[in-house]
Design a protein around this motif. Structure first.
Motif, short mmCIF file in Angstrom:
data_model
loop_
_atom_site.label_atom_id
_atom_site.label_comp_id
_atom_site.label_asym_id
_atom_site.label_seq_id
_atom_site.Cartn_x
_atom_site.Cartn_y
_atom_site.Cartn_z
N GLY A 206 0.84 -1.17 0.00
CA GLY A 206 0.00 0.00 0.00
C GLY A 206 0.88 1.23 0.00
N LEU A 207 0.32 2.37 0.42
CA LEU A 207 1.10 3.60 0.48
C LEU A 207 2.31 3.44 1.40
N HIS A 208 2.15 2.61 2.44
CA HIS A 208 3.25 2.35 3.36
C HIS A 208 4.48 1.81 2.63
N THR A 209 4.26 1.00 1.61
CA THR A 209 5.38 0.42 0.86
C THR A 209 6.23 1.50 0.23
N ALA A 210 5.58 2.46 -0.43
CA ALA A 210 6.33 3.54 -1.07
C ALA A 210 7.00 4.45 -0.04
N LEU A 211 6.31 4.69 1.09
CA LEU A 211 6.83 5.61 2.11
C LEU A 211 7.97 5.01 2.93
N THR A 212 8.20 3.70 2.79
CA THR A 212 9.29 3.06 3.54
C THR A 212 10.33 2.43 2.62
N ASP A 213 10.27 2.73 1.35
CA ASP A 213 11.23 2.19 0.38
C ASP A 213 12.55 2.95 0.52
N ARG A 214 13.58 2.27 1.05
CA ARG A 214 14.83 2.95 1.39
C ARG A 214 15.65 3.34 0.16
N PHE A 215 15.30 2.84 -1.00
CA PHE A 215 15.96 3.27 -2.24
C PHE A 215 15.21 4.41 -2.89
N PHE A 216 13.90 4.39 -2.74
CA PHE A 216 13.04 5.37 -3.40
C PHE A 216 13.01 6.70 -2.65
N LEU A 217 12.97 6.67 -1.31
CA LEU A 217 12.79 7.91 -0.54
C LEU A 217 13.95 8.90 -0.67
N PRO A 218 15.23 8.45 -0.68
CA PRO A 218 16.29 9.44 -0.92
C PRO A 218 16.15 10.14 -2.27
N ALA A 400 15.20 -7.67 -13.14
CA ALA A 400 15.42 -9.11 -13.22
C ALA A 400 14.24 -9.88 -12.64
N VAL A 401 13.69 -9.40 -11.52
CA VAL A 401 12.52 -10.05 -10.91
C VAL A 401 11.32 -9.98 -11.85
N ARG A 402 11.09 -8.81 -12.45
CA ARG A 402 9.94 -8.66 -13.34
C ARG A 402 10.08 -9.56 -14.57
N ALA A 403 11.31 -9.74 -15.01
CA ALA A 403 11.55 -10.57 -16.19
C ALA A 403 11.51 -12.05 -15.87
N GLY A 404 11.36 -12.39 -14.59
CA GLY A 404 11.32 -13.78 -14.20
C GLY A 404 12.68 -14.40 -14.02
N ASP A 405 13.71 -13.53 -13.95
CA ASP A 405 15.07 -14.05 -13.80
C ASP A 405 15.51 -14.15 -12.36
N GLY A 406 14.71 -13.56 -11.45
CA GLY A 406 15.08 -13.62 -10.04
C GLY A 406 14.50 -14.86 -9.40
N THR A 407 15.26 -15.54 -8.59
CA THR A 407 14.78 -16.71 -7.88
C THR A 407 13.90 -16.27 -6.74
N PRO A 408 13.03 -17.16 -6.19
CA PRO A 408 12.21 -16.79 -5.04
C PRO A 408 13.04 -16.28 -3.87
N ALA A 409 14.17 -16.87 -3.66
CA ALA A 409 15.01 -16.40 -2.53
C ALA A 409 15.47 -14.98 -2.75
N ARG A 410 15.84 -14.67 -4.00
CA ARG A 410 16.31 -13.32 -4.30
C ARG A 410 15.17 -12.32 -4.15
N ALA A 411 13.98 -12.68 -4.66
CA ALA A 411 12.83 -11.78 -4.52
C ALA A 411 12.52 -11.53 -3.08
N GLY A 412 12.64 -12.58 -2.24
CA GLY A 412 12.38 -12.38 -0.82
C GLY A 412 13.38 -11.45 -0.19
N ARG A 413 14.66 -11.55 -0.62
CA ARG A 413 15.68 -10.66 -0.09
C ARG A 413 15.40 -9.22 -0.48
N LEU A 414 14.89 -8.99 -1.69
CA LEU A 414 14.59 -7.64 -2.14
C LEU A 414 13.47 -7.04 -1.33
N SER A 415 12.54 -7.85 -0.86
CA SER A 415 11.39 -7.30 -0.16
C SER A 415 11.75 -6.75 1.20
N GLY A 416 12.88 -7.09 1.73
CA GLY A 416 13.25 -6.60 3.04
C GLY A 416 13.69 -5.19 3.00
#
Length: 416
Positions: A206-218, A400-416
């Motif tokens: 939700g909006l919380h996702t964008a407001l806590t994205d540590r790459f996006f906010l800077p 890479a995740v959108r293209a289906g090249d990221g493994t589930p483990a990698r996608a999970g790491r990105l979500s943190g």
């Protein structure tokens, strides 16, 4: 979607046309500070506070627009905000009571900024990723073509009648409403089609996702500095030119020249910035804005203002395409509206900060106000150089995740 001109989808061109029509007539807020000083007798500080309310309302409107674009749909959001903005601008044309003008200024800010997240999210929805640089560049070109025409026309209208100026603005906004009503379909992707791009767990999205994205906010914070600088041209610059004995028509001609420069040069920007790092391009753009606004401190006649405008306009041209691309790269498909809303929050916030503090700064500091603007530009340039590499790595991982090249483990790491 069916493609036509230059291979871009037809829906894109109707969105583009609607924005162009709206910008050609969108000069009410541009001249609101002069209206308040010349017609209502306010001093620059009070006028800046009223114009600042427009930015304050815009801060609410842009977040609401992002949420509505994802939940309610891009088309409905665009129709609602343009209908409301048209009605409010017509009202402003015939209201003379200052408290009512202040309230309308705030509501106009909310209605006008609601459109931004829905507009850009719709463009991302319908334009393939490989064409987005061109699409965003054409969008910025149309934006400035409309702004140039608006500034030139508004300078003449303001000399004759502010009432007429506001009426024409309201009519242009209503014309945009009709274009979207008749020609733009809903573009919001089905939820099932975007479920695979979820990077935080669905329950937290939700909006919380964008407001806590540590790459996006800077990136958003650095864009706020750029927006505060850019907002000087529509809020404080006309007052500075007035102090130098230059009237509304001179200011309108200067803004028309700056817009014309973008119209002439923007189509060449993708070729110039090419494959260069977005962080370097944005740092260079902010440095150019810093130089341009610093020169305003020494300007006291139209030729010097023109030199300053050339420099800051080149900076604005360079910044627009990478800004739009970075948001598209960092935002999940089903949260595009919210990410756009958080990003576009920078502009109404700047619309509040620039006149509210700028009016005081100009009145108390005089030309030193523009030296402070130069320092802000240098800080923004340094910030992009410091944060850009991590942001670009993140964007590559998400692709890479959108293209289906990221493994589930990698996608999970990105979500943190």
């Amino acid at each position: 979607m069916r493609s036509n001109l230059n291979g871009l989808p037809g829906t894109y061109w109707y969105l583009w046309t609607g924005m162009l029509v709206n910008k050609v007539g969108g000069f009410g807020i541009l001249f609101l500070s002069l209206y308040l000083v010349n017609t209502r007798g306010l001093d620059p500080t009070a006028a800046g506070a009223v114009v600042g309310l427009n930015g304050l309302g815009g801060a609410v409107g842009v977040l609401a627009g992002g949420v509505l674009a994802d939940r309610w749909g891009r088309r409905r959001t665009l129709l609602a905000c343009h209908a409301a903005a048209s009605a409010l601008m017509f009202t402003l044309a015939f209201v003379s009571w200052l408290p009512a003008i202040a309230v309308i200024s705030c509501l106009l800010g909310a209605a006008q900024t609601m459109a931004g997240p829905a507009m850009v999210a719709a463009i991302v929805d319908v334009v393939p990723e490989h064409d987005r640089t061109r699409a965003f560049n054409l969008q910025f070109w149309a934006f400035n073509l409309g702004t140039a025409a608006a500034a030139l026309l508004a300078g003449l209208l303001a000399e004759a009648s502010f009432t007429l100026l506001f009426v024409v603005d309201g009519a242009a906004t209503f014309a945009t409403f009709l274009v979207f009503l008749l020609r733009v379909p809903e573009t919001l992707p089905p939820r099932a089609a975007t479920a695979g791009t979820a990077l935080p767990p669905p329950g937290r999205r939700g909006l919380h996702t964008a407001l806590t994205d540590r790459f996006f906010l800077p990136f958003v914070g650095l864009t706020l500095l750029l927006a505060v600088l850019s907002s000087q041209t529509s809020t404080i610059l006309p007052l500075a030119m007035k102090a130098d004995g230059l009237g509304p028509s001179a200011y309108g001609a200067l803004m028309a020249f700056a817009g014309g420069l973008i119209v002439a040069g923007q189509l060449f920007v993708p070729r110039l910035i090419g494959t260069r790092s977005k962080a370097v391009v944005l740092a260079t753009a902010n440095a150019l804005l810093a130089v341009g606004f610093t020169l305003v401190a020494f300007a006291d006649a139209v030729p010097l203002y023109v030199v300053a405008a050339v420099i800051w306009t080149i900076g604005s041209m360079a910044a627009a395409p990478p800004n739009a691309e970075i948001i598209a790269e960092l935002s999940p498909a089903d949260l595009r509206g919210r990410y756009q809303g958080v990003f576009y929050l920078t502009f109404p916030l700047a619309g509040f900060i620039a006149p509210a503090l700028g009016g005081v700064g100009l009145q108390r500091l005089g030309d030193r106000h523009w030296l402070i603007c130069g320092v802000l530009g240098v800080l923004a340039a340094a910030g992009h150089l410091l944060t850009g590499r991590a942001r670009e790595r993140r964007a590559a991982e998400l692709r890479a995740v959108r293209a289906g090249d990221g493994t589930p483990a990698r996608a999970g790491r990105l979500s943190g």
